[in-house]
Scaffold this active site. Structure first.
Site, PDB file in Angstrom:
ATOM      1  N   ASP A  56      53.681 -14.687  37.628  1.00 38.33           N
ATOM      2  CA  ASP A  56      52.703 -15.554  38.308  1.00 38.33           C
ATOM      3  C   ASP A  56      52.934 -17.022  37.972  1.00 38.33           C
ATOM      4  O   ASP A  56      53.358 -17.349  36.868  1.00 38.33           O
ATOM      5  CB  ASP A  56      51.282 -15.123  37.892  1.00 38.33           C
ATOM      6  CG  ASP A  56      50.228 -15.704  38.814  1.00 38.33           C
ATOM      7  OD1 ASP A  56      50.547 -16.026  39.980  1.00 38.33           O
ATOM      8  OD2 ASP A  56      49.067 -15.839  38.375  1.00 38.33           O
TER       9      ASP A  56
ATOM     10  N   TRP B  20      53.955 -24.179  40.023  1.00 43.26           N
ATOM     11  CA  TRP B  20      55.199 -24.851  39.594  1.00 43.26           C
ATOM     12  C   TRP B  20      55.650 -25.822  40.699  1.00 43.26           C
ATOM     13  O   TRP B  20      56.031 -26.953  40.422  1.00 43.26           O
ATOM     14  CB  TRP B  20      56.275 -23.796  39.323  1.00 43.26           C
ATOM     15  CG  TRP B  20      57.560 -24.322  38.784  1.00 43.26           C
ATOM     16  CD1 TRP B  20      57.921 -24.434  37.470  1.00 43.26           C
ATOM     17  CD2 TRP B  20      58.682 -24.820  39.552  1.00 43.26           C
ATOM     18  NE1 TRP B  20      59.187 -24.968  37.370  1.00 43.26           N
ATOM     19  CE2 TRP B  20      59.681 -25.215  38.638  1.00 43.26           C
ATOM     20  CE3 TRP B  20      58.932 -24.968  40.918  1.00 43.26           C
ATOM     21  CZ2 TRP B  20      60.910 -25.739  39.028  1.00 43.26           C
ATOM     22  CZ3 TRP B  20      60.162 -25.491  41.316  1.00 43.26           C
ATOM     23  CH2 TRP B  20      61.125 -25.875  40.373  1.00 43.26           C
TER      24      TRP B  20
ATOM     25  N   HIS C 219      58.813 -20.188  44.732  1.00 41.82           N
ATOM     26  CA  HIS C 219      59.253 -18.783  44.783  1.00 41.82           C
ATOM     27  C   HIS C 219      60.768 -18.685  44.590  1.00 41.82           C
ATOM     28  O   HIS C 219      61.250 -17.766  43.941  1.00 41.82           O
ATOM     29  CB  HIS C 219      58.838 -18.129  46.096  1.00 41.82           C
ATOM     30  CG  HIS C 219      57.350 -17.988  46.224  1.00 41.82           C
ATOM     31  ND1 HIS C 219      56.561 -17.470  45.228  1.00 41.82           N
ATOM     32  CD2 HIS C 219      56.488 -18.323  47.231  1.00 41.82           C
ATOM     33  CE1 HIS C 219      55.287 -17.480  45.617  1.00 41.82           C
ATOM     34  NE2 HIS C 219      55.225 -17.999  46.823  1.00 41.82           N
TER      35      HIS C 219
ATOM     36  N   TRP D  19      49.421 -10.178  51.365  1.00 40.70           N
ATOM     37  CA  TRP D  19      49.502 -10.317  52.835  1.00 40.70           C
ATOM     38  C   TRP D  19      48.507 -11.349  53.350  1.00 40.70           C
ATOM     39  O   TRP D  19      48.686 -11.898  54.437  1.00 40.70           O
ATOM     40  CB  TRP D  19      49.189  -8.988  53.527  1.00 40.70           C
ATOM     41  CG  TRP D  19      50.227  -7.941  53.344  1.00 40.70           C
ATOM     42  CD1 TRP D  19      50.129  -6.838  52.538  1.00 40.70           C
ATOM     43  CD2 TRP D  19      51.523  -7.866  53.968  1.00 40.70           C
ATOM     44  NE1 TRP D  19      51.279  -6.085  52.623  1.00 40.70           N
ATOM     45  CE2 TRP D  19      52.156  -6.692  53.500  1.00 40.70           C
ATOM     46  CE3 TRP D  19      52.208  -8.670  54.882  1.00 40.70           C
ATOM     47  CZ2 TRP D  19      53.429  -6.313  53.903  1.00 40.70           C
ATOM     48  CZ3 TRP D  19      53.475  -8.285  55.284  1.00 40.70           C
ATOM     49  CH2 TRP D  19      54.068  -7.116  54.800  1.00 40.70           C
TER      50      TRP D  19
ATOM     51  N   ARG E 192      47.970 -14.251  52.322  1.00 33.53           N
ATOM     52  CA  ARG E 192      48.443 -15.633  52.160  1.00 33.53           C
ATOM     53  C   ARG E 192      48.896 -16.204  53.504  1.00 33.53           C
ATOM     54  O   ARG E 192      49.094 -15.457  54.468  1.00 33.53           O
ATOM     55  CB  ARG E 192      49.597 -15.659  51.165  1.00 33.53           C
ATOM     56  CG  ARG E 192      49.120 -15.315  49.778  1.00 33.53           C
ATOM     57  CD  ARG E 192      50.178 -15.588  48.745  1.00 33.53           C
ATOM     58  NE  ARG E 192      49.646 -15.292  47.428  1.00 33.53           N
ATOM     59  CZ  ARG E 192      50.185 -15.701  46.291  1.00 33.53           C
ATOM     60  NH1 ARG E 192      51.294 -16.413  46.317  1.00 33.53           N
ATOM     61  NH2 ARG E 192      49.634 -15.392  45.145  1.00 33.53           N
TER      62      ARG E 192
ATOM     63  N   LEU F  88      69.919  -0.167  32.924  1.00 35.24           N
ATOM     64  CA  LEU F  88      68.570  -0.761  33.033  1.00 35.24           C
ATOM     65  C   LEU F  88      67.961  -0.303  34.353  1.00 35.24           C
ATOM     66  O   LEU F  88      68.617  -0.389  35.396  1.00 35.24           O
ATOM     67  CB  LEU F  88      68.676  -2.298  33.029  1.00 35.24           C
ATOM     68  CG  LEU F  88      67.392  -3.079  33.334  1.00 35.24           C
ATOM     69  CD1 LEU F  88      66.404  -2.981  32.174  1.00 35.24           C
ATOM     70  CD2 LEU F  88      67.702  -4.549  33.612  1.00 35.24           C
TER      71      LEU F  88
ATOM     72  N   ARG G 264      44.345 -11.575  33.833  1.00 40.96           N
ATOM     73  CA  ARG G 264      43.820 -10.454  34.628  1.00 40.96           C
ATOM     74  C   ARG G 264      44.982  -9.612  35.109  1.00 40.96           C
ATOM     75  O   ARG G 264      46.134 -10.031  35.090  1.00 40.96           O
ATOM     76  CB  ARG G 264      42.970 -10.969  35.801  1.00 40.96           C
ATOM     77  CG  ARG G 264      43.687 -11.938  36.713  1.00 40.96           C
ATOM     78  CD  ARG G 264      42.791 -12.351  37.898  1.00 40.96           C
ATOM     79  NE  ARG G 264      43.394 -13.420  38.665  1.00 40.96           N
ATOM     80  CZ  ARG G 264      42.991 -14.686  38.651  1.00 40.96           C
ATOM     81  NH1 ARG G 264      41.945 -15.040  37.930  1.00 40.96           N
ATOM     82  NH2 ARG G 264      43.614 -15.604  39.378  1.00 40.96           N
TER      83      ARG G 264
ATOM     84  N   SER H 255      45.112  -8.038  38.255  1.00 40.18           N
ATOM     85  CA  SER H 255      45.375  -8.227  39.693  1.00 40.18           C
ATOM     86  C   SER H 255      45.995  -7.007  40.376  1.00 40.18           C
ATOM     87  O   SER H 255      46.952  -7.135  41.161  1.00 40.18           O
ATOM     88  CB  SER H 255      46.256  -9.472  39.933  1.00 40.18           C
ATOM     89  OG  SER H 255      45.633 -10.624  39.448  1.00 40.18           O
TER      90      SER H 255
HETATM   91  C1  IPE Z   1      49.706 -11.192  41.243  1.00 45.04           C
HETATM   92  O1  IPE Z   1      49.587 -12.552  41.377  1.00 45.04           O
HETATM   93  C2  IPE Z   1      50.725 -10.651  42.196  1.00 45.04           C
HETATM   94  C3  IPE Z   1      52.112 -10.999  41.922  1.00 45.04           C
HETATM   95  C4  IPE Z   1      52.573 -11.676  40.894  1.00 45.04           C
HETATM   96  C5  IPE Z   1      53.048 -10.512  42.891  1.00 45.04           C
HETATM   97  P1  IPE Z   1      48.483 -13.241  42.322  1.00 45.04           P
HETATM   98  O2  IPE Z   1      48.714 -14.709  42.216  1.00 45.04           O
HETATM   99  O3  IPE Z   1      48.538 -12.664  43.680  1.00 45.04           O
HETATM  100  O4  IPE Z   1      47.133 -12.810  41.626  1.00 45.04           O
HETATM  101  P2  IPE Z   1      45.686 -13.481  41.677  1.00 45.04           P
HETATM  102  O5  IPE Z   1      45.354 -13.697  43.121  1.00 45.04           O
HETATM  103  O6  IPE Z   1      45.779 -14.788  40.934  1.00 45.04           O
HETATM  104  O7  IPE Z   1      44.781 -12.521  40.968  1.00 45.04           O
HETATM  105  C1  IPE Z   2      53.423 -15.383  41.930  1.00 43.03           C
HETATM  106  O1  IPE Z   2      53.261 -16.744  42.025  1.00 43.03           O
HETATM  107  C2  IPE Z   2      54.320 -14.830  42.986  1.00 43.03           C
HETATM  108  C3  IPE Z   2      53.637 -14.073  44.059  1.00 43.03           C
HETATM  109  C4  IPE Z   2      52.392 -13.718  44.074  1.00 43.03           C
HETATM  110  C5  IPE Z   2      54.442 -13.696  45.193  1.00 43.03           C
HETATM  111  P1  IPE Z   2      52.069 -17.357  42.871  1.00 43.03           P
HETATM  112  O2  IPE Z   2      52.561 -17.637  44.253  1.00 43.03           O
HETATM  113  O3  IPE Z   2      50.862 -16.503  42.794  1.00 43.03           O
HETATM  114  O4  IPE Z   2      51.849 -18.726  42.107  1.00 43.03           O
HETATM  115  P2  IPE Z   2      50.449 -19.436  41.826  1.00 43.03           P
HETATM  116  O5  IPE Z   2      49.594 -18.450  41.091  1.00 43.03           O
HETATM  117  O6  IPE Z   2      49.881 -19.802  43.161  1.00 43.03           O
HETATM  118  O7  IPE Z   2      50.820 -20.609  40.989  1.00 43.03           O
HETATM  119 MG    MG Z   3      49.265 -16.472  41.540  1.00 40.28          MG
END
Ligand code: IPE
Ligand code: IPE
Ligand code: MG
Length: 246
Positions: free
Chosen positions: A22, A27, A39, A71, A73, A133, A189, A191
């Protein structure tokens, strides 16, 4: 089913590390870049993590790459993530294969495009014989989905629902439960990650954003893990007695 052994060893290395990767979006935001740039950097960080796990002799690495909830997003971000997955696999699979990495993709196939599905299937088939692995990339994955799909499989087959049968029908039945679950990005958390499998995992929360998660921070997580006492419901004295007897 895999049965954990209650041990405390100061040098203990986790066999299975799971990571909620996450912080990619933040970043990018800090650098006034689009979220997708974050990403892309996160993808580089995952490449580094695979190398580190190979070097450190970790048997299983499970990462959360796209959740059932992601999804929701913005559509450009979702399609950018799909594209990154397909192109990333095209680029990495041959090398990962040579390095002895077996790839699996726990998650729901329904909802994914034909291109994404076939990329996952190809990567899986091409690396299926490897045993150095196991890299589980959880994609379109949710812990609740996994428990429901496992229960549905058992119901369809008319099998009794027990802890063993349910564990065996989950999408991570091919690996033991994670010993260590790391979440980067500062949130504390789960998630909807490995809800069932993390019942007795040790947790490590890092404030580093995923693209910044490096060898030093991973080693900090491993050192922290090595200092934990995993009791699995027992008391310390029982653990000492069972390790004396072993
Ligand atoms: C969890 O991160 C899912 C992944 C890292 C793929 P999210 O950014 O989606 O989680 P929340 O919304 O902060 O709980
Ligand atoms: C985690 O990074 C990757 C995915 C959920 C795909 P985020 O995209 O959730 O990054 P933040 O939490 O918005 O910084
Ligand atoms: Mg996130």
């Amino acid at each position: 089913m895999f049965k954990p052994k209650a041990v405390k060893s100061p040098a203990a290395m986790p066999r299975h590390v799971a990571i909620v990767m996450d912080g990619n979006g933040r970043w990018a935001k800090k650098r006034f870049l689009p979220r997708l740039a974050g990403h892309r950097q996160g993808y580089e960080s995952l490449r580094r993590m695979v190398e580190l796990c190979l070097q450190r002799g970790i048997a299983v690495l499970t990462v959360f790459a796209f959740s059932s909830e992601n999804w929701k997003r913005p559509v450009e971000e979702v399609s950018g993530l799909m594209d990154l997955l397909v192109k990333g696999l095209m680029r990495e699979v041959p090398k990962l294969g040579e390095q002895g990495v077996r790839m699996e993709f726990p998650g729901e196939r329904q909802g994914l495009s034909e291109l994404v599905r076939s990329s996952l299937e190809q990567a899986r088939a091409q690396t299926a014989h490897n045993d150095k692995l196991v890299l589980n990339i959880c994609f379109n994955y949710g812990g609740r989905w996994d428990i429901v799909q496992a229960a549905q499989q058992l119901a369809l087959r008319g099998e009794a629902i027990t802890e063993d049968s349910l564990s065996g029908a989950l999408s991570l039945a091919h690996v033991p439960d994670p010993d260590l679950v790391i979440r980067t990005g500062g949130e504390q958390r789960i998630s909807n990650f490995l809800l069932w499998q993390s019942a007795y995992s040790e947790f490590f929360f890092s404030d580093k954003l995923w693209p910044d998660f490096d060898a030093a921070e991973f080693d900090r997580a491993l050192a922290c893990y090595a200092g934990r006492e995993r009791r699995f419901g027992l008391i310390s004295e029982q653990l000492a007695a069972s390790s004396d007897a072993a």
